[in-house]
Design a protein around this motif. Structure first.
Motif, short mmCIF file in Angstrom:
data_model
loop_
_atom_site.label_atom_id
_atom_site.label_comp_id
_atom_site.label_asym_id
_atom_site.label_seq_id
_atom_site.Cartn_x
_atom_site.Cartn_y
_atom_site.Cartn_z
N SER A 41 1.02 -1.29 0.00
CA SER A 41 0.04 -0.01 -0.05
C SER A 41 0.77 1.29 -0.04
O SER A 41 2.12 1.43 0.31
CB SER A 41 -0.87 -0.29 1.25
OG SER A 41 -0.24 0.23 2.39
N LEU A 42 0.39 2.36 -0.42
CA LEU A 42 1.07 3.50 -0.41
C LEU A 42 1.42 4.16 1.17
O LEU A 42 2.51 4.57 1.08
CB LEU A 42 0.14 4.82 -0.76
CG LEU A 42 0.63 6.08 -0.99
CD1 LEU A 42 1.96 6.09 -1.69
CD2 LEU A 42 -0.37 7.02 -1.53
N GLY A 43 0.85 3.55 1.82
CA GLY A 43 1.10 3.99 3.41
C GLY A 43 2.23 3.17 3.86
O GLY A 43 3.00 3.83 4.61
N SER A 44 2.28 1.99 3.57
CA SER A 44 3.54 1.07 3.91
C SER A 44 4.66 1.65 3.22
O SER A 44 5.84 1.84 3.71
CB SER A 44 3.25 -0.34 3.74
OG SER A 44 3.36 -0.70 2.41
N LEU A 45 4.54 2.04 1.78
CA LEU A 45 5.64 2.59 1.17
C LEU A 45 6.39 3.82 1.70
O LEU A 45 7.45 3.98 1.86
CB LEU A 45 5.52 2.82 -0.46
CG LEU A 45 5.05 1.65 -1.16
CD1 LEU A 45 4.75 1.87 -2.70
CD2 LEU A 45 6.42 0.66 -1.33
N VAL A 46 5.45 4.59 2.14
CA VAL A 46 5.74 5.95 2.87
C VAL A 46 6.38 5.81 4.02
O VAL A 46 7.34 6.40 4.41
CB VAL A 46 4.55 6.90 2.97
CG1 VAL A 46 5.04 7.94 3.80
CG2 VAL A 46 3.74 7.23 1.48
N ALA A 47 6.05 4.74 5.00
CA ALA A 47 6.60 4.64 6.09
C ALA A 47 8.03 3.86 5.86
O ALA A 47 8.76 4.11 6.72
CB ALA A 47 5.73 3.58 6.81
N GLN A 48 8.22 3.04 4.72
CA GLN A 48 9.62 2.75 4.52
C GLN A 48 10.49 3.67 4.12
O GLN A 48 11.41 3.77 4.47
CB GLN A 48 9.37 1.61 3.39
CG GLN A 48 8.77 0.37 3.95
CD GLN A 48 8.74 -0.79 2.94
OE1 GLN A 48 9.44 -0.34 1.69
NE2 GLN A 48 8.28 -1.88 2.78
N ALA A 49 9.82 4.49 3.03
CA ALA A 49 10.72 5.82 2.87
C ALA A 49 11.16 6.63 4.03
O ALA A 49 12.21 7.05 3.96
CB ALA A 49 10.07 6.70 1.73
N SER A 50 10.15 6.93 4.82
CA SER A 50 10.25 7.85 6.12
C SER A 50 11.51 6.99 6.98
O SER A 50 12.23 7.57 7.40
CB SER A 50 9.13 7.82 6.90
OG SER A 50 9.29 8.49 8.23
#
Length: 148
Positions: A9-18
């Motif tokens: 999901s977009l949320g998990s990708l953003v969390a990983q990037a963060s």
């Protein structure tokens, strides 16, 4: 089972990037600290070596002064030879003080920084919030944007 990048999901990708950015920033800070410690040790060592060299040079100056005075004592009384060397050093010290004072008188006093800060204050203060000349006192007047 781990998901493929297409399935995340977009949320998990953003969390990983963060998380990756946070790790990168921490690593950069640790690298900067390590480099600073290394440079600080080198600067400290170099400062100590310069201080030792300055002390030795000072001792050499004292010995050279005695040598000059004893050489002058071949033609003059001892007191006159040492007086000549002393007066020479007093004149040299006076000249250095004079040059130092002249250099200090030429300081600008951070005029550009003060002018820049005034400009920032004017930009940050809305037009209606500016104090009037009466609020500032008779000795101070508001400065306009063009500096007048």
């Amino acid at each position: 089972m781990p998901q493929t990048p297409e399935e995340e999901s977009l949320g998990s990708l953003v969390a990983q990037a963060s998380d990756h950015i946070s790790t990168l920033v921490r690593s950069e800070i640790e690298l900067a600290k390590a480099e600073f410690r290394f440079d600080a040790k080198r600067v400290g060592t170099a400062g100590g070596l310069f201080a030792a060299a300055a002390f030795m040079a000072h001792l050499c100056l004292i010995l050279a002064s005695f040598t000059i005075a004893y050489a002058l004592a071949q033609w003059l009384p001892n007191w006159a030879a040492f007086l000549i060397v002393t007066v020479f050093y007093l004149l040299a010290a006076g000249l250095l003080v004079f040059v130092g004072v002249r250099r200090l008188k030429g300081l600008a006093g951070m005029k550009r920084t003060a002018r820049s800060l005034k400009g920032l204050k004017e930009i940050a203060t809305p037009e209606g919030d500016r104090p009037t000349a009466g609020e500032l006192g008779a000795h101070r007047e508001p400065v306009s944007r063009d500096g007048t």
